[in-house]
Structures are given as C-alpha cells and as structure tokens.
Write an enzyme that holds these catalytic residues in place. Structure first.
Site, PDB file in Angstrom:
ATOM      1  N   ASN A  11       0.798  -1.232   0.000  1.00 10.86           N
ATOM      2  CA  ASN A  11       0.000   0.000   0.000  1.00 10.86           C
ATOM      3  C   ASN A  11       0.833   1.286   0.000  1.00 10.86           C
ATOM      4  O   ASN A  11       0.279   2.373  -0.134  1.00 10.86           O
ATOM      5  CB  ASN A  11      -0.999   0.022   1.177  1.00 10.86           C
ATOM      6  CG  ASN A  11      -1.928  -1.179   1.135  1.00 10.86           C
ATOM      7  OD1 ASN A  11      -2.560  -1.414   0.111  1.00 10.86           O
ATOM      8  ND2 ASN A  11      -2.000  -1.932   2.199  1.00 10.86           N
ATOM      9  N   GLU A  98      14.419  -0.101  10.371  1.00 11.03           N
ATOM     10  CA  GLU A  98      12.957  -0.125  10.173  1.00 11.03           C
ATOM     11  C   GLU A  98      12.431   1.310  10.187  1.00 11.03           C
ATOM     12  O   GLU A  98      12.779   2.088  11.078  1.00 11.03           O
ATOM     13  CB  GLU A  98      12.334  -0.929  11.318  1.00 11.03           C
ATOM     14  CG  GLU A  98      10.828  -0.968  11.305  1.00 11.03           C
ATOM     15  CD  GLU A  98      10.252  -1.722  12.515  1.00 11.03           C
ATOM     16  OE1 GLU A  98      11.040  -2.213  13.361  1.00 11.03           O
ATOM     17  OE2 GLU A  98       9.023  -1.792  12.613  1.00 11.03           O
TER      18      GLU A  98
END
Ligand code: DQA
Length: 149
Positions: A11, A98
C-alpha cells in the site's frame, strides 16, 4: 559508494493519496528522489523496491546479499504480521533499519507489535518522510563505525 536498498511494502505505492492526514501528501516517488539526493553526500547510493507481495519483498532481501551494504525497510502492515520477513532479514545478516511514516506506537494496539524490530538495528517512526533521511544518516554512521573494526 556503498549501496543501500530501500524496501517499501504493501500500500505504500499509494502514498500521496492514501490517508494523507496519517501518511502525508508526498508520493513514494517524491520520497525516493529525496532519498537519492540525501544519500549522495553521505557516500551512499540507493535502489528502491516496492511490492504489495510478501514473497517479492523476501526475494529482494535474499537477493540483496553481496550487492547491498544495508537495508532500509518500511514493511507497511506486514510489520505486524510477517514472521517470514523477520526470518528473511535474520538470514541475510545485513544491517537493516525499520522505518514508518506514522508513529505506530501512538496508533491502534495491533500496530504496536513489530516482527521487524527484533532483527533491526533500530526503528524510526513518526517523522513522516523525513524518517527515510534519518535512516540513511543512521545507516551511514553505522557503516562508518563497522568499517573501522
Ligand atoms: C506504516 C504503518 C503500518 O502500520 C501501516 O500498515 C502502513 C504504513 C507507516 O509507514 O506508518 O502501511 O508502515
């Protein structure tokens, strides 16, 4: 120049139009251009992979061995579900940072768990697209330090 692979998961190709109140108005292309510009003076070059498919991301992580010195990963919702991604990261033994645009710890409880965090050098979240630049800064410092050893 050390090569860094920036991976974006499901997404994130929709950035710019996807919930701009949460994720900002910049597109993924804007973020990639910003990363390329930010990386150059750090002596880093960056390549990008975005996929909505877990297996494609896992294959890209495996293929990074031998070519890339480090990985920056926004795994999207796979962050909260994917033991397979966690295992792939642990298997290749490349430093990984991350990144999340939003502050996942200030959102729904299911976003507070990250399967990526235990195998990452660290996590940057809540700073929008700037998080990717911060990750490049951190990776540059980490690689410089690792190089000294
Ligand atoms: C995200 C946070 C995730 O919880 C979410 O599923 C995303 C985007 C972020 O960048 O803030 O897709 O990784």
């Amino acid at each position: 120049m050390s090569k860094i692979l920036v991976l974006n998961g499901p997404n994130l190709n929709l950035l710019g139009t996807r919930q701009p109140d949460v994720y900002g108005s910049e597109t993924l292309k804007d973020i990639e251009e910003m990363c390329t510009a930010h990386a150059a003076p750090l002596g880093l070059s960056v390549d990008f992979v975005q996929s909505n498919h877990e297996g494609v991301l896992i294959d890209a992580i495996h293929a990074a061995r031998g070519t890339y010195r480090g990985l920056i990963l926004n795994a999207g919702a796979l962050t909260h579900t994917s033991i397979a991604l966690m295992d792939a990261i642990a298997s290749v033994e490349l430093p990984l940072i991350e990144v999340h645009l939003s502050n996942i710890h200030a959102r729904e409880a299911f976003r507070h768990t990250s399967f990526i965090a235990p195998v990452a050098l660290g996590q940057i979240c809540g700073f929008g697209s700037q998080g990717y630049s911060l990750a490049l800064d951190a990776m540059s410092a980490y690689l410089a330090e690792a190089h000294k050893e």
